[in-house]
Write a protein that holds these residues in place. Sequence first.
Motif, mmCIF file in Angstrom:
data_model
loop_
_atom_site.group_PDB
_atom_site.id
_atom_site.type_symbol
_atom_site.label_atom_id
_atom_site.label_comp_id
_atom_site.label_asym_id
_atom_site.label_seq_id
_atom_site.Cartn_x
_atom_site.Cartn_y
_atom_site.Cartn_z
ATOM 1 N N MET A 184 0.804 -1.291 0.036
ATOM 2 C CA MET A 184 0.092 0.203 0.081
ATOM 3 C C MET A 184 0.805 1.296 0.118
ATOM 4 S SD MET A 184 -3.049 1.194 2.695
ATOM 5 C CE MET A 184 -4.182 0.004 2.150
ATOM 6 N N VAL A 185 0.535 2.221 -0.700
ATOM 7 C CA VAL A 185 1.374 3.337 -0.825
ATOM 8 C C VAL A 185 0.886 4.192 0.464
ATOM 9 C CG1 VAL A 185 1.548 5.528 -2.260
ATOM 10 C CG2 VAL A 185 1.279 3.031 -3.203
ATOM 11 N N GLN A 198 -20.692 5.468 -2.314
ATOM 12 C CA GLN A 198 -20.083 4.357 -2.719
ATOM 13 C C GLN A 198 -19.043 4.667 -3.961
ATOM 14 O OE1 GLN A 198 -22.559 1.327 -4.325
ATOM 15 N NE2 GLN A 198 -20.643 -0.349 -4.402
ATOM 16 N N GLU A 199 -19.672 5.781 -4.784
ATOM 17 C CA GLU A 199 -18.667 6.429 -5.870
ATOM 18 C C GLU A 199 -17.580 7.231 -5.375
ATOM 19 O OE1 GLU A 199 -22.116 6.756 -9.272
ATOM 20 O OE2 GLU A 199 -21.918 8.429 -7.959
ATOM 21 N N SER A 200 -17.782 7.962 -4.478
ATOM 22 C CA SER A 200 -16.968 8.668 -3.827
ATOM 23 C C SER A 200 -15.714 7.983 -3.082
ATOM 24 C CB SER A 200 -17.365 9.830 -2.548
ATOM 25 O OG SER A 200 -18.192 10.730 -3.266
ATOM 26 N N ALA A 201 -16.160 6.887 -2.495
ATOM 27 C CA ALA A 201 -15.192 6.011 -1.741
ATOM 28 C C ALA A 201 -14.450 5.398 -2.752
ATOM 29 C CB ALA A 201 -16.077 4.860 -0.953
ATOM 30 N N LEU A 202 -14.924 5.055 -4.016
ATOM 31 C CA LEU A 202 -14.108 4.316 -5.128
ATOM 32 C C LEU A 202 -12.938 5.391 -5.592
ATOM 33 C CD1 LEU A 202 -13.676 1.787 -6.634
ATOM 34 C CD2 LEU A 202 -15.328 2.986 -8.345
ATOM 35 N N LEU A 203 -13.474 6.544 -5.804
ATOM 36 C CA LEU A 203 -12.694 7.463 -6.184
ATOM 37 C C LEU A 203 -11.393 7.849 -5.222
ATOM 38 C CD1 LEU A 203 -14.769 9.955 -8.217
ATOM 39 C CD2 LEU A 203 -12.995 8.206 -9.081
ATOM 40 N N MET A 212 -10.242 5.315 -2.996
ATOM 41 C CA MET A 212 -9.500 4.570 -3.020
ATOM 42 C C MET A 212 -8.627 4.637 -4.061
ATOM 43 S SD MET A 212 -10.639 0.262 -3.138
ATOM 44 C CE MET A 212 -11.088 0.409 -4.856
ATOM 45 N N ALA A 213 -8.978 5.097 -5.336
ATOM 46 C CA ALA A 213 -8.130 5.228 -6.427
ATOM 47 C C ALA A 213 -6.978 6.087 -6.365
ATOM 48 C CB ALA A 213 -9.028 5.226 -7.715
ATOM 49 N N GLU A 214 -7.442 7.109 -5.525
ATOM 50 C CA GLU A 214 -6.302 8.029 -5.172
ATOM 51 C C GLU A 214 -5.085 7.502 -4.285
ATOM 52 O OE1 GLU A 214 -8.205 11.152 -3.131
ATOM 53 O OE2 GLU A 214 -8.868 12.393 -4.651
ATOM 54 N N THR A 215 -5.371 6.743 -3.475
ATOM 55 C CA THR A 215 -4.571 5.991 -2.522
ATOM 56 C C THR A 215 -3.834 4.756 -2.847
ATOM 57 O OG1 THR A 215 -6.200 4.981 -1.107
ATOM 58 C CG2 THR A 215 -5.759 7.372 -0.521
ATOM 59 N N ASN A 216 -4.546 4.197 -3.762
ATOM 60 C CA ASN A 216 -4.214 2.823 -4.406
ATOM 61 C C ASN A 216 -3.531 2.869 -5.636
ATOM 62 O OD1 ASN A 216 -4.774 1.399 -1.571
ATOM 63 N ND2 ASN A 216 -6.594 0.860 -2.350
ATOM 64 N N MET A 265 -17.581 -0.174 -11.826
ATOM 65 C CA MET A 265 -18.140 0.986 -11.419
ATOM 66 C C MET A 265 -17.218 2.071 -11.570
ATOM 67 S SD MET A 265 -19.122 1.350 -7.483
ATOM 68 C CE MET A 265 -19.547 2.775 -6.874
ATOM 69 N N TYR A 266 -15.823 1.774 -11.671
ATOM 70 C CA TYR A 266 -14.748 3.062 -11.753
ATOM 71 C C TYR A 266 -14.933 3.555 -13.165
ATOM 72 C CZ TYR A 266 -10.293 5.370 -11.456
ATOM 73 O OH TYR A 266 -9.316 6.340 -11.457
ATOM 74 N N ALA A 267 -15.229 2.748 -14.236
ATOM 75 C CA ALA A 267 -15.261 3.250 -15.423
ATOM 76 C C ALA A 267 -16.761 4.120 -15.450
ATOM 77 C CB ALA A 267 -15.381 2.310 -16.673
ATOM 78 N N ARG A 268 -17.739 3.706 -14.905
ATOM 79 C CA ARG A 268 -19.008 4.509 -14.999
ATOM 80 C C ARG A 268 -19.103 5.758 -14.112
ATOM 81 N NH1 ARG A 268 -21.219 -0.748 -13.519
ATOM 82 N NH2 ARG A 268 -21.421 -0.138 -11.523
#
Length: 105
Positions: free
Chosen positions: A1-2, A32-37, A39-43, A57-60
């Motif tokens: 993990m970064v 859920q969408e905010s959490a996914l974004l 997560m993509a910032e940190t991982n 979901m990320y693509a959507r």
Amino acid sequence: MVPKVNLAPSPVALAFPHIQWDPLGSLRLTAQESALLRMAETNPIEYTLADSRDASMYARVLLKLLAEAVAAGAGTGEVSRVTEACSEEQALDALDCWNERRNVV
């Protein structure tokens, strides 16, 4: 993990107090969408894309963000407005002044 890096507040923030600096706060995203974004910032993106449901979901979410960005620019289509015409001499003086300031820094 970064590891997450905490940056010092930008000095620009003080000059623009009316700007909402939270990048996701003004968007119409579900929790859920905010959490996914986030997560993509940190991982690394590979972690998100490795799971087919998360990848879909990320693509959507990215398409949703693009749609919002396009809709936001569909207002007047103006970024600025000229309120007073200036002469060529005034324009050159302003450009010279700008170049002098740029060379000083």
